[in-house]
Design an enzyme around this catalytic site. Sequence first.
Site, mmCIF file in Angstrom:
data_model
loop_
_atom_site.group_PDB
_atom_site.id
_atom_site.type_symbol
_atom_site.label_atom_id
_atom_site.label_comp_id
_atom_site.label_asym_id
_atom_site.label_seq_id
_atom_site.Cartn_x
_atom_site.Cartn_y
_atom_site.Cartn_z
ATOM 1 N N PHE A 1 0.811 -1.220 0.000
ATOM 2 C CA PHE A 1 0.000 0.000 0.000
ATOM 3 C C PHE A 1 0.841 1.266 0.000
ATOM 4 O O PHE A 1 0.357 2.335 -0.369
ATOM 5 C CB PHE A 1 -0.932 0.014 1.230
ATOM 6 C CG PHE A 1 -0.244 0.443 2.505
ATOM 7 C CD1 PHE A 1 -0.071 1.794 2.796
ATOM 8 C CD2 PHE A 1 0.269 -0.496 3.392
ATOM 9 C CE1 PHE A 1 0.590 2.196 3.959
ATOM 10 C CE2 PHE A 1 0.929 -0.101 4.549
ATOM 11 C CZ PHE A 1 1.095 1.251 4.828
ATOM 12 N N LYS B 1 -1.143 -7.109 -9.304
ATOM 13 C CA LYS B 1 -2.124 -7.206 -8.203
ATOM 14 C C LYS B 1 -1.698 -6.150 -7.185
ATOM 15 O O LYS B 1 -0.858 -6.394 -6.330
ATOM 16 C CB LYS B 1 -2.082 -8.613 -7.590
ATOM 17 C CG LYS B 1 -3.349 -9.054 -6.880
ATOM 18 C CD LYS B 1 -3.760 -8.193 -5.720
ATOM 19 C CE LYS B 1 -2.913 -8.347 -4.476
ATOM 20 N NZ LYS B 1 -3.249 -7.324 -3.434
ATOM 21 N N SER C 1 5.448 -6.881 3.298
ATOM 22 C CA SER C 1 6.028 -7.178 4.609
ATOM 23 C C SER C 1 6.801 -8.502 4.569
ATOM 24 O O SER C 1 6.562 -9.355 3.700
ATOM 25 C CB SER C 1 4.909 -7.247 5.647
ATOM 26 O OG SER C 1 3.995 -8.259 5.270
ATOM 27 N N CYS D 1 9.550 1.969 3.234
ATOM 28 C CA CYS D 1 10.472 0.867 3.525
ATOM 29 C C CYS D 1 11.892 1.391 3.715
ATOM 30 O O CYS D 1 12.752 0.683 4.198
ATOM 31 C CB CYS D 1 10.440 -0.140 2.395
ATOM 32 S SG CYS D 1 10.834 0.637 0.843
HETATM 33 P P1 NAD Z 1 1.622 -6.578 3.057
HETATM 34 O O1 NAD Z 1 2.681 -7.620 3.116
HETATM 35 O O2 NAD Z 1 0.532 -6.641 4.042
HETATM 36 O O3 NAD Z 1 0.911 -6.613 1.617
HETATM 37 C C1 NAD Z 1 1.644 -6.630 0.428
HETATM 38 C C2 NAD Z 1 0.847 -7.369 -0.628
HETATM 39 O O4 NAD Z 1 0.653 -8.714 -0.202
HETATM 40 C C3 NAD Z 1 -0.524 -6.781 -0.872
HETATM 41 O O5 NAD Z 1 -0.762 -6.753 -2.262
HETATM 42 C C4 NAD Z 1 -1.463 -7.725 -0.140
HETATM 43 O O6 NAD Z 1 -2.713 -7.838 -0.775
HETATM 44 C C5 NAD Z 1 -0.734 -9.036 -0.177
HETATM 45 N N1 NAD Z 1 -0.985 -9.875 1.008
HETATM 46 C C6 NAD Z 1 -1.249 -9.457 2.269
HETATM 47 N N2 NAD Z 1 -1.415 -10.510 3.086
HETATM 48 C C7 NAD Z 1 -1.242 -11.615 2.336
HETATM 49 C C8 NAD Z 1 -1.292 -13.010 2.634
HETATM 50 N N3 NAD Z 1 -1.562 -13.474 3.846
HETATM 51 N N4 NAD Z 1 -1.065 -13.875 1.619
HETATM 52 C C9 NAD Z 1 -0.812 -13.426 0.370
HETATM 53 N N5 NAD Z 1 -0.762 -12.112 0.050
HETATM 54 C C10 NAD Z 1 -0.971 -11.212 1.011
HETATM 55 O O7 NAD Z 1 2.359 -5.166 3.070
HETATM 56 P P2 NAD Z 1 1.710 -3.726 3.155
HETATM 57 O O8 NAD Z 1 1.186 -3.526 4.540
HETATM 58 O O9 NAD Z 1 0.831 -3.480 2.006
HETATM 59 O O10 NAD Z 1 3.018 -2.822 2.934
HETATM 60 C C11 NAD Z 1 3.896 -2.473 3.968
HETATM 61 C C12 NAD Z 1 5.069 -3.412 4.016
HETATM 62 O O11 NAD Z 1 5.753 -3.399 2.762
HETATM 63 C C13 NAD Z 1 6.116 -2.981 5.036
HETATM 64 O O12 NAD Z 1 6.573 -4.117 5.696
HETATM 65 C C14 NAD Z 1 7.217 -2.364 4.183
HETATM 66 O O13 NAD Z 1 8.503 -2.392 4.742
HETATM 67 C C15 NAD Z 1 7.150 -3.229 2.987
HETATM 68 N N6 NAD Z 1 7.783 -2.583 1.852
HETATM 69 C C16 NAD Z 1 9.019 -3.019 1.493
HETATM 70 C C17 NAD Z 1 9.662 -2.404 0.443
HETATM 71 C C18 NAD Z 1 11.024 -2.857 0.013
HETATM 72 O O14 NAD Z 1 11.455 -2.386 -0.996
HETATM 73 N N7 NAD Z 1 11.687 -3.746 0.716
HETATM 74 C C19 NAD Z 1 9.047 -1.358 -0.257
HETATM 75 C C20 NAD Z 1 7.777 -0.948 0.132
HETATM 76 C C21 NAD Z 1 7.145 -1.586 1.198
#
Ligand code: NAD
Length: 495
Positions: A149, A173, A226, A281
Amino acid sequence: METIAHLIDGERVEAAPLGSQPVLNPATGEAIRSVGLGDAGLVDRAVASAAAAQQDWAEQSLAARQRVFFRYRELLVAHTDELCTLISEEHGKVLGDARGEFARGVEVVEFATALPQLLKGQFSDSVSRSVDVRSLRQPLGVAAGITPFNFPAMVPMWMFPIALAVGNGFVLKPSERDPSASVRLAELFVEAGGPPGLLNVVHGGPATVDAILAHPGIRAVSFVGSTPIARHVYESAARSGKRVQALGGAKNHMVVLPDADREQVVDAAIAAAFGSSGERCMAIAVLVVVGEQPGLVDEIAARMGSVRVGPATDPTAEMGPLITEAHRDRVARLIEEAVSKGAKAIVDGRAHPAAAGPGFFLGPTLLDQVDVAMDAYKEEIFGPVLLVQHADDLDEAVALVNRNPYANGAAIFTRDGGAARRFVRSIDAGMVGVNVPIPVPVAYHSFGGFKLSLFGDTHVHGEEGVRFYTRGKVVTERWPDEASEARSLHFVTNR
Ligand code: NAD
């Protein structure tokens, strides 16, 4: 209320086979749109459409594909205001920050316009008598991207421009919390002359992701989110034989040596810890004060008072809300846990007037005397909270950073070139800043961390992105020529 459609074959498709959920404006807490959640059937439709479009796309000349990207870049720039307003509405970040992320995404499209250069192979003349060797990189077919997000435009743009430029189809997605920007990005690609279907967008949550991971027609998956989900994506996608890069969470440290420019340090700490409410991030989560630096923490605290917290509709606001109420409450709980275990709240964002609502606001928070055993230190907070740690010298600071299981970014602030060099060489993080708090690489380099911040071995965009979305092929060739007619049954050597 408007329903955010999926985009398949260049058409908006309204479907909610797994139900729908509201998309909120985090600055007010109100539902502003709703999004349908896609299932395996919808994913299959999107993959089939991308696969069909990809066949012809991969046959087009490099120049023809390049021209689409030139037009796409211009269209993106022309639609900046529209896209950034969507980003701010659904994510909550202030407009200036939305513009920043959008510009960094467009930078990747600009990199992708160089596709003829990026796809140049290598050639070795006469590796043996009359034998030449050349290498080429070919697209994989259909790749998929699953995005978080916190950068609703930039992170998708880390992925699909490169995947498409090198000849693939793509299924995106996006995060179900702020999905509108992705739909517009894909529509503008069609408007730029991209084949309908080459870039499809399917909305959804975990079940949609699992359908992508299981789909046999998807050859590669890029994920950003995450750490627990990154690990899940990495393991499941690899199990079904896909190429995968899964970028996870972070806990970035900013190490400050006593000789650093104080003014620069205070500004950098504030911007990097509280910009976008810490939901980056590459946000700085921990300030490591090396040696005695009287007044540093107090100066940061004093400057925090001037950070204007408010909705993106307020042009003077510098920091918006958190993404959901649940997330805001989790961040507040982590602050409470640290304080109850002895951390000192120099500034407590829970007491900020904006935290009373409406919306999911929390003020900037500064916690000193934080212990590494506290959840606030061990977990990624992903909120406007800066922790302070102390180290006697640079070696101790480096050891502290390197013990952390996350390894996305790290920064050092100093005037000492030798110390900075030692830091750069010894720090265990994928992206390092020297007097730069958020060292996000430009598009023609690659972005990614180590350890729990990346599962897989390729970083995103830049040359590593090109490598991720292509397969290398090496051709060894000989043409009939009198000089190479001698027959031999021996294993070929370089005669
Ligand atoms: P998230 O992991 O909750 O969601 C990311 C994606 O995974 C979304 O599209 C979501 O629909 C999907 N998802 C969520 N739960 C899932 C599950 N149980 N099974 C399969 N898919 C699932 O992350 P978020 O809250 O949207 O974003 C924040 C996180 O992203 C933070 O941890 C941040 O550090 C990380 N992030 C990392 C980077 C990087 O470059 N390393 C960049 C941006 C964000």
